[in-house]
Motif scaffolding. Structure first.
Motif, mmCIF file in Angstrom:
data_model
loop_
_atom_site.group_PDB
_atom_site.id
_atom_site.type_symbol
_atom_site.label_atom_id
_atom_site.label_comp_id
_atom_site.label_asym_id
_atom_site.label_seq_id
_atom_site.Cartn_x
_atom_site.Cartn_y
_atom_site.Cartn_z
ATOM 1 N N ARG A 86 0.810 -1.175 -0.023
ATOM 2 C CA ARG A 86 0.120 0.063 -0.049
ATOM 3 C C ARG A 86 0.931 1.138 0.012
ATOM 4 O O ARG A 86 0.603 2.146 -0.618
ATOM 5 N N GLU A 129 -0.531 3.513 -2.860
ATOM 6 C CA GLU A 129 -1.405 4.637 -2.375
ATOM 7 C C GLU A 129 -0.608 5.466 -1.929
ATOM 8 O O GLU A 129 0.177 5.598 -1.088
ATOM 9 N N HIS A 166 0.642 8.815 -0.031
ATOM 10 C CA HIS A 166 0.184 9.361 1.233
ATOM 11 C C HIS A 166 -0.182 8.320 2.490
ATOM 12 O O HIS A 166 -0.615 8.468 3.712
ATOM 13 N N TYR A 167 -0.009 7.018 1.907
ATOM 14 C CA TYR A 167 -0.221 6.027 2.979
ATOM 15 C C TYR A 167 1.029 5.645 3.782
ATOM 16 O O TYR A 167 1.778 4.880 3.334
#
Lengths: 10, 215
Positions: B171, B175, B177-178
């Motif tokens: 992630r 993704e 800003h994860y």
């Protein structure tokens, strides 16, 4: 929103 | 949802099913630490406070109910079911697990993402889960021989967080800003605590002999 996305985990 | 997280959840589900199977079918909890099970009840109770307020998916809510239900029923069986309670070795399972909770709650009050009741409780549950296995590992060192089901239970319980680490890496790269250092570090610590167990579990599997941790 990032912490919300984490809350989708168990 | 990615394959690593699904594998992690399924492994976690398998671990509680193995334990429930052992307790329900052979009515024995020999070698199982009640302290660890009680800590897991607290972990899930504080982790899933939002079960009725925020809906993520059917899967998410269903799994939360399963983990809450199974952890409560395992503690109920070990405490109040006569046949099972008889097989619980209270003398060996003496880890002062309530003392584990204090540093976790203090740490959660100090280090968290947001200072809200829900977020602090959620962070507390992360820290507590990281150390919840300690009473079980201590009990394992004391009770020389452990049966296969208990060994499998611990192996699966340790493995699930390992899959979650792969999920966080996936992630992080997919993704934006994860970034969740608190979750990542506590998950890593949790998995590392199983390191020596995994080593001896692998040895016992390779040499096809009983699992025994050195005293």
């Amino acid at each position: 929103l990032s912490s919300a996305s984490l809350k989708d985990e168990l | 949802m990615n394959i690593f997280r699904l594998a992690g959840d399924m492994t976690h589900l398998a671990s509680v099913l193995v334990l429930l199977l052992k307790i329900h079918t052979i009515k024995s909890c020999a070698g199982v630490s009640l302290k660890t099970q009680e800590l897991y009840v607290i972990v899930f109770a504080t982790r899933y406070l939002d079960i009725f307020t925020s809906f993520v998916s059917i899967y998410n809510s269903l799994m939360k109910l399963i983990f809450l239900g199974s952890s409560f029923s395992i503690v109920w069986y070990m405490r109040y079911h006569k046949a099972v309670h008889r097989t619980y070795d209270r003398e060996q399972d003496t880890f002062r697990h309530w003392f584990l909770m204090l540093p976790c709650i203090l740490l959660a009050l100090l280090i968290h993402e947001k200072f809200t009741f829900f977020e602090v409780m959620w962070t507390f549950s992360l820290y507590l889960e990281a150390v919840a296995i300690l009473p079980q590992l201590v009990l394992l060192q004391r009770t020389r021989n452990i049966d296969n089901l208990t060994g499998q239970y611990i192996f699966l319980l340790g493995g699930y967080r390992g899959f979650y680490i792969l999920n966080w890496i996936y992630r992080y790269f997919t993704e934006p800003h994860y970034v969740h250092w608190i979750t990542w570090i506590s998950g890593l610590v949790q998995t590392l605590l199983y390191a020596d167990f995994f080593y001896y579990y692998f040895l016992s599997w390779k040499n096809n002999k009983k699992l025994q941790l050195p005293a």
